[in-house]
Scaffold this active site. Structure first.
Site, PDB file in Angstrom:
ATOM      1  N   CYS A 182     -23.759 -44.233  57.935  1.00  0.00           N
ATOM      2  CA  CYS A 182     -24.237 -43.565  56.721  1.00  0.00           C
ATOM      3  C   CYS A 182     -25.281 -42.494  56.995  1.00  0.00           C
ATOM      4  CB  CYS A 182     -24.740 -44.600  55.723  1.00  0.00           C
ATOM      5  SG  CYS A 182     -23.378 -45.558  55.036  1.00  0.00           S
ATOM      6  N   LYS A 221     -24.398 -45.101  45.816  1.00  0.00           N
ATOM      7  CA  LYS A 221     -23.302 -44.286  46.354  1.00  0.00           C
ATOM      8  C   LYS A 221     -22.141 -45.192  46.748  1.00  0.00           C
ATOM      9  CE  LYS A 221     -25.357 -44.097  51.016  1.00  0.00           C
ATOM     10  NZ  LYS A 221     -24.327 -44.742  51.819  1.00  0.00           N
ATOM     11  N   LYS A 267     -19.977 -43.607  52.421  1.00  0.00           N
ATOM     12  CA  LYS A 267     -20.926 -43.594  53.525  1.00  0.00           C
ATOM     13  C   LYS A 267     -21.902 -42.424  53.366  1.00  0.00           C
ATOM     14  CE  LYS A 267     -18.653 -47.044  55.278  1.00  0.00           C
ATOM     15  NZ  LYS A 267     -19.112 -48.385  54.905  1.00  0.00           N
ATOM     16  N   GLU A 285     -25.571 -48.271  49.368  1.00  0.00           N
ATOM     17  CA  GLU A 285     -24.109 -48.239  49.379  1.00  0.00           C
ATOM     18  C   GLU A 285     -23.587 -49.435  48.588  1.00  0.00           C
ATOM     19  OE1 GLU A 285     -22.212 -48.167  53.248  1.00  0.00           O
ATOM     20  OE2 GLU A 285     -20.231 -48.550  52.370  1.00  0.00           O
ATOM     21  N   ASP A 327     -29.823 -46.795  52.708  1.00  0.00           N
ATOM     22  CA  ASP A 327     -29.143 -48.109  52.727  1.00  0.00           C
ATOM     23  C   ASP A 327     -29.915 -49.227  53.428  1.00  0.00           C
ATOM     24  OD1 ASP A 327     -27.280 -46.481  51.587  1.00  0.00           O
ATOM     25  OD2 ASP A 327     -25.714 -46.791  53.080  1.00  0.00           O
ATOM     26  N   GLN A 382     -26.283 -28.920  71.206  1.00  0.00           N
ATOM     27  CA  GLN A 382     -25.746 -27.581  70.910  1.00  0.00           C
ATOM     28  C   GLN A 382     -26.690 -26.790  69.997  1.00  0.00           C
ATOM     29  OE1 GLN A 382     -21.226 -27.614  70.515  1.00  0.00           O
ATOM     30  NE2 GLN A 382     -21.776 -29.677  69.807  1.00  0.00           N
ATOM     31  N   VAL A 395     -30.135 -46.855  57.786  1.00  0.00           N
ATOM     32  CA  VAL A 395     -29.075 -47.493  58.586  1.00  0.00           C
ATOM     33  C   VAL A 395     -27.711 -47.206  57.969  1.00  0.00           C
ATOM     34  CG1 VAL A 395     -30.622 -49.321  59.363  1.00  0.00           C
ATOM     35  CG2 VAL A 395     -29.248 -49.694  57.298  1.00  0.00           C
ATOM     36  N   THR A 396     -26.676 -47.284  58.813  1.00  0.00           N
ATOM     37  CA  THR A 396     -26.768 -47.302  60.246  1.00  0.00           C
ATOM     38  C   THR A 396     -26.698 -45.874  60.781  1.00  0.00           C
ATOM     39  OG1 THR A 396     -24.369 -47.571  60.543  1.00  0.00           O
ATOM     40  CG2 THR A 396     -25.675 -49.574  60.390  1.00  0.00           C
TER      41      THR A 396
HETATM   42  C1  C5J Z   1     -23.971 -47.859  56.383  1.00  0.00           C
HETATM   43  C2  C5J Z   1     -22.017 -49.072  57.063  1.00  0.00           C
HETATM   44  N1  C5J Z   1     -24.922 -47.877  55.466  1.00  0.00           N
HETATM   45  N2  C5J Z   1     -22.409 -49.146  58.340  1.00  0.00           N
HETATM   46  N3  C5J Z   1     -22.819 -48.539  56.111  1.00  0.00           N
HETATM   47  O1  C5J Z   1     -24.134 -47.301  57.440  1.00  0.00           O
HETATM   48  O2  C5J Z   1     -20.937 -49.508  56.738  1.00  0.00           O
END
Ligand code: C5J
Length: 225
Positions: free
Chosen positions: A160, A127, A130, A73, A25, A200, A155-156
């Site tokens: 995502c 897509k 997320k 996205e 993204d 973990q 990102v972010t």
């Molecule tokens: C992504 C968002 N790509 N932060 N989307 O992380 O809404």
């Protein structure tokens, strides 16, 4: 040709032939003024630290002949694939902006920033959610190519990227997340999200840096080791 990258919680072993680079993204709507990220009140400049390291990683993975997949996205122009619950909390989706309708496929803002433009032949995966696996054919493409490991960037970090790593981990893919090639509007979320991945014993995967990856990749691949 197995490569070992220093990472948390321990070295990440991968073979370029069975590893794909996932660039999540890196779209104008998240990185540039006027888009989705900015409409939500975020400082979009915070995401740009990922761009230069990602350019180097893209160059190396392309040289190595690895599979490269870019995700975006967004939604169909009629928004029939946008759940009302998502729209209610991201009310800017579909609105007009200087870069076109926000997070709508085909619009200028929905596309990837010029600095990271996909090369011919690279997969660009649209897509609606997320996660990169949700309602897409990503898993099918990875299995068809024999991909077992993913180098995850974009990102972010906590949205995502994290959702995708969780989805991938549940499907048996081993994920190395490159911390300097990810970004968030919230530096504290970025840091905690990365810690959650490697904690973990690597409950979701591994966390490393582009510098450590690049120390392995060009040398070993060029030598055909
Ligand atoms: C992504 C968002 N790509 N932060 N989307 O992380 O809404």
């Amino acid at each position: 040709m197995t490569m070992l990258v220093p990472a948390e919680p321990g070295p990440f072993a991968f073979e370029p032939d069975t590893t794909a680079l996932l660039v999540i993204d890196m779209q104008r709507d998240f990185l540039e003024p006027g888009g989705f990220g900015a409409a939500l009140g975020n400082d979009v400049s915070l995401l740009w630290s990922a761009v230069e390291p990602l350019q180097r990683v893209l160059a190396a993975t392309r040289d190595a002949g690895m599979t490269v997949i870019h995700t975006r996205e967004g939604h169909r122009p009629d928004m029939t694939d946008c759940p009302p619950a998502k729209l209610a909390r991201g009310g800017f989706i579909g609105s007009e902006s200087p870069n076109g309708r926000i997070l709508i496929r085909g619009e200028y803002g929905h596309d990837i920033v010029d600095a990271l433009a996909p090369a011919p032949g690279e997969i660009v995966l649209d897509k609606p959610g997320k996660g990169s696996f949700y309602a897409t054919d990503l898993e099918l493409m990875l299995r068809n190519r024999g991909v077992k490991s993913l180098i995850v960037t974009g990102v972010t970090t906590e949205v995502c990227v994290h959702t995708t790593v969780r989805e991938a981990n549940d499907r048996g893919f081993e994920c190395l997340v490159l911390e300097d090639c990810c970004g968030s509007y919230f530096p504290e979320f970025h840091a905690v999200a990365l810690r959650m991945i490697a904690a973990q014993g690597g409950i979701f995967g591994w966390v490393g840096t582009s510098v450590d990856l690049l120390e392995q990749l060009p040398v070993n691949v060029a030598a055909g080791a």
